[in-house]
Scaffold this motif. Structure first.
Motif, PDB file in Angstrom:
ATOM      1  N   GLY A 156     135.548 -56.957  21.222  1.00 58.91           N
ATOM      2  CA  GLY A 156     134.794 -55.786  20.940  1.00 58.91           C
ATOM      3  C   GLY A 156     133.604 -56.329  19.856  1.00 58.91           C
ATOM      4  O   GLY A 156     133.995 -57.176  19.075  1.00 58.91           O
ATOM      5  N   ASP A 157     132.720 -55.526  19.638  1.00 62.45           N
ATOM      6  CA  ASP A 157     131.639 -55.765  18.746  1.00 62.45           C
ATOM      7  C   ASP A 157     132.195 -55.393  17.176  1.00 62.45           C
ATOM      8  O   ASP A 157     131.524 -55.859  16.138  1.00 62.45           O
ATOM      9  CB  ASP A 157     130.406 -54.805  18.874  1.00 62.45           C
ATOM     10  CG  ASP A 157     130.494 -53.480  18.912  1.00 62.45           C
ATOM     11  OD1 ASP A 157     131.483 -52.996  18.373  1.00 62.45           O
ATOM     12  OD2 ASP A 157     129.736 -52.559  19.233  1.00 62.45           O
ATOM     13  N   ASP A 158     133.405 -54.991  17.162  1.00 58.02           N
ATOM     14  CA  ASP A 158     134.264 -54.806  15.845  1.00 58.02           C
ATOM     15  C   ASP A 158     134.823 -56.028  15.453  1.00 58.02           C
ATOM     16  O   ASP A 158     135.621 -56.012  14.395  1.00 58.02           O
ATOM     17  CB  ASP A 158     135.253 -53.518  16.123  1.00 58.02           C
ATOM     18  CG  ASP A 158     136.229 -53.673  16.965  1.00 58.02           C
ATOM     19  OD1 ASP A 158     135.830 -54.792  18.049  1.00 58.02           O
ATOM     20  OD2 ASP A 158     137.199 -53.098  17.141  1.00 58.02           O
ATOM     21  N   ARG A 201     131.776 -58.242  23.287  1.00 61.45           N
ATOM     22  CA  ARG A 201     130.884 -57.212  24.092  1.00 61.45           C
ATOM     23  C   ARG A 201     130.408 -55.911  23.249  1.00 61.45           C
ATOM     24  O   ARG A 201     131.161 -55.299  22.647  1.00 61.45           O
ATOM     25  CB  ARG A 201     131.992 -56.677  25.048  1.00 61.45           C
ATOM     26  CG  ARG A 201     131.142 -55.718  26.234  1.00 61.45           C
ATOM     27  CD  ARG A 201     132.121 -55.616  27.218  1.00 61.45           C
ATOM     28  NE  ARG A 201     132.181 -56.829  28.078  1.00 61.45           N
ATOM     29  CZ  ARG A 201     133.161 -57.072  29.086  1.00 61.45           C
ATOM     30  NH1 ARG A 201     133.930 -56.143  29.456  1.00 61.45           N
ATOM     31  NH2 ARG A 201     133.179 -58.147  29.713  1.00 61.45           N
ATOM     32  N   GLN A 202     129.141 -55.687  23.197  1.00 63.22           N
ATOM     33  CA  GLN A 202     128.404 -54.728  22.355  1.00 63.22           C
ATOM     34  C   GLN A 202     128.957 -53.462  23.024  1.00 63.22           C
ATOM     35  O   GLN A 202     129.158 -53.131  24.274  1.00 63.22           O
ATOM     36  CB  GLN A 202     126.845 -54.679  22.630  1.00 63.22           C
ATOM     37  CG  GLN A 202     126.314 -56.058  21.894  1.00 63.22           C
ATOM     38  CD  GLN A 202     127.001 -56.060  20.471  1.00 63.22           C
ATOM     39  OE1 GLN A 202     126.836 -55.116  19.589  1.00 63.22           O
ATOM     40  NE2 GLN A 202     127.229 -57.086  19.976  1.00 63.22           N
ATOM     41  N   GLY A 203     129.336 -52.247  22.125  1.00 63.22           N
ATOM     42  CA  GLY A 203     129.640 -51.008  22.738  1.00 63.22           C
ATOM     43  C   GLY A 203     131.232 -50.934  22.989  1.00 63.22           C
ATOM     44  O   GLY A 203     131.688 -49.857  23.226  1.00 63.22           O
ATOM     45  N   SER A 204     132.001 -52.095  22.743  1.00 64.62           N
ATOM     46  CA  SER A 204     133.519 -51.987  23.122  1.00 64.62           C
ATOM     47  C   SER A 204     134.122 -52.254  21.956  1.00 64.62           C
ATOM     48  O   SER A 204     133.704 -52.868  20.810  1.00 64.62           O
ATOM     49  CB  SER A 204     133.597 -53.089  24.274  1.00 64.62           C
ATOM     50  OG  SER A 204     133.073 -52.929  25.491  1.00 64.62           O
ATOM     51  N   LYS A 205     135.419 -52.150  22.045  1.00 62.31           N
ATOM     52  CA  LYS A 205     136.370 -52.330  21.214  1.00 62.31           C
ATOM     53  C   LYS A 205     137.353 -53.390  21.316  1.00 62.31           C
ATOM     54  O   LYS A 205     137.767 -53.505  22.444  1.00 62.31           O
ATOM     55  CB  LYS A 205     137.110 -51.139  20.671  1.00 62.31           C
ATOM     56  CG  LYS A 205     136.170 -49.830  19.943  1.00 62.31           C
ATOM     57  CD  LYS A 205     136.818 -49.262  18.908  1.00 62.31           C
ATOM     58  CE  LYS A 205     135.881 -48.510  17.977  1.00 62.31           C
ATOM     59  NZ  LYS A 205     134.444 -49.093  17.882  1.00 62.31           N
ATOM     60  N   GLU A 252     138.496 -53.289  30.572  1.00 65.64           N
ATOM     61  CA  GLU A 252     137.445 -53.419  31.159  1.00 65.64           C
ATOM     62  C   GLU A 252     137.108 -54.896  31.992  1.00 65.64           C
ATOM     63  O   GLU A 252     138.117 -55.509  32.143  1.00 65.64           O
ATOM     64  CB  GLU A 252     136.146 -53.654  29.980  1.00 65.64           C
ATOM     65  CG  GLU A 252     136.143 -52.261  29.113  1.00 65.64           C
ATOM     66  CD  GLU A 252     135.240 -52.485  28.012  1.00 65.64           C
ATOM     67  OE1 GLU A 252     134.369 -53.104  28.087  1.00 65.64           O
ATOM     68  OE2 GLU A 252     135.405 -51.546  27.121  1.00 65.64           O
ATOM     69  N   ASN A 310     141.628 -51.044  24.816  1.00 67.63           N
ATOM     70  CA  ASN A 310     140.103 -51.167  24.611  1.00 67.63           C
ATOM     71  C   ASN A 310     139.602 -52.128  25.629  1.00 67.63           C
ATOM     72  O   ASN A 310     139.729 -51.946  26.899  1.00 67.63           O
ATOM     73  CB  ASN A 310     139.994 -51.759  23.238  1.00 67.63           C
ATOM     74  CG  ASN A 310     140.269 -50.442  22.259  1.00 67.63           C
ATOM     75  OD1 ASN A 310     140.402 -49.395  22.563  1.00 67.63           O
ATOM     76  ND2 ASN A 310     140.881 -50.864  21.081  1.00 67.63           N
ATOM     77  N   VAL A 311     138.780 -53.198  25.273  1.00 63.92           N
ATOM     78  CA  VAL A 311     138.163 -54.187  26.072  1.00 63.92           C
ATOM     79  C   VAL A 311     139.087 -54.875  27.029  1.00 63.92           C
ATOM     80  O   VAL A 311     138.593 -55.159  28.222  1.00 63.92           O
ATOM     81  CB  VAL A 311     137.206 -55.174  25.183  1.00 63.92           C
ATOM     82  CG1 VAL A 311     138.297 -56.023  24.598  1.00 63.92           C
ATOM     83  CG2 VAL A 311     136.219 -55.928  26.209  1.00 63.92           C
TER      84      VAL A 311
END
Ligand code: AMP
Length: 303
Positions: free
Chosen positions: A49-51, A73-77, A104, A100-101
């Motif tokens: 994710g973006d974190d 991935r922007q907007g995902s963790k 997806e 989280n991601v």
């Protein structure tokens, strides 16, 4: 050797009887790729994710891993896992898991990866494993790993996957959960009846058992004295095993699988000597060769 892997890429927090490691790099695909990269180049497909902190990316660049299929991935963790080892350093509990991601879609497979012949579907959501597999209908060798969470929550997808792969790697407790059999040989037979041509059942510090259409192999673990963090032992075992198989043309004869399991045993024995990828970042081929020779000598019981 065109070896490609998907699986989890995560941030782990580990508790062991001798210490703790908060927010370290982990994930099945990371441990697998690092271990397999001692045998040849590895291609990684997976998302964070973006974190995901830049700091944790450093080990990616230390190993021979092609990261063209890795997406931030922007907007995902990012996937997160917290585990605690019991005093015997073999059994563990999952304290928390945030998919989280991982829940997806898989990132697209880069065009340059399309000629991959050897696929390892490291432990992750079976939907992600199937998504990678479906893009390589002509793969020479496909091996997957899985765990209790997926056996409990995604049995149908996992059953579909088992019908499409050559080999499965899993723990003894997971083999029991999947098949209902407590005896390791019967559990192995039940897995083969689901589709794979061979199954490797890992038994932690007690080694690993292979059941194959042409016979069986049982190998002990390398007798390790200084265990710091067993996390990733199974994934690095898979990495060494698949790295050897890919480097030897995907030969799945009983004899070559036995050597592949020995390679996996040796690289996993180094991995558990430090938290996260700490130890694998320190060692090189001479260390692996030296311990392999020692392990092979230990197994030699004469004719
Ligand atoms: P191992 O010790 O070889 O079983 O692998 C441990 C790694 O698996 C850790 O780095 C975790 O981040 C990762 N992991 C734990 N649970 C899962 C899961 N359900 N799916 C994918 N990876 C996981």
């Amino acid at each position: 050797m065109s070896l490609i892997v998907t699986g989890s890429i995560g941030i782990d927090t580990i508790h062991t009887p001798i210490g703790q490691a908060p927010d370290v790099l982990g994930g099945s695909a990371i441990y697998f790729a690092a271990a397999a990269s001692f045998y040849g180049p590895v291609r990684l497909v997976g998302a964070v994710g973006d974190d995901f902190p830049d700091e944790l990316e450093k080990p990616f660049h230390h190993f021979n891993i092609d990261l063209a299929g890795m997406e931030k991935r922007q907007g995902s963790k990012t996937f997160r896992w917290t585990g605690k080892y019991l005093d015997n350093m073999n059994d563990r509990e999952t304290l928390s898991v945030d998919l989280n991601v991982l829940a997806e879609d898989l990132p697209p497979v880069p065009a340059a990866f399309k000629d991959s012949q050897y696929l390892f579907l490291a432990n992750t959501h079976p939907g992600g494993q199937l998504a990678l597999l479906e893009q390589f209908p002509a793969a020479k060798l496909v091996v997957a790993d899985t765990m209790d969470l997926w056996i409990q929550t995604e049995k149908d997808l996992l059953t579909t996957l088992l019908g499409k792969i050559d080999g499965l790697v899993l723990n003894d407790s997971e083999a029991h959960l999947l098949t209902g059999e407590t005896n390791i040989v019967k559990a192995g037979e039940a897995v083969l009846a689901m589709g794979p041509k061979f199954v490797v059942i890992k038994k932690g510090e007690h080694g690993a058992f292979l059941l194959h259409q042409h016979g069986a192999v049982a190998l002990p673990a390398y007798p390790a004295k200084d265990v710091v963090d067993p996390t990733g032992a199974g994934d690095t075992f898979g990495g060494g095993m698949m790295g050897h198989l890919a480097a030897t043309g995907g030969n799945t004869s009983l004899g070559n699988l036995k050597k592949a399991m020995a390679a996996g045993t040796v690289v996993a024995s180094y991995n558990i000597e430090a938290f996260s990828l700490g130890r694998l970042m320190e060692i090189g081929q001479p260390d692996l060769d030296m311990r392999f020779a020692e392990y092979a000598a230990m197994l030699d019981v004469g004719a």
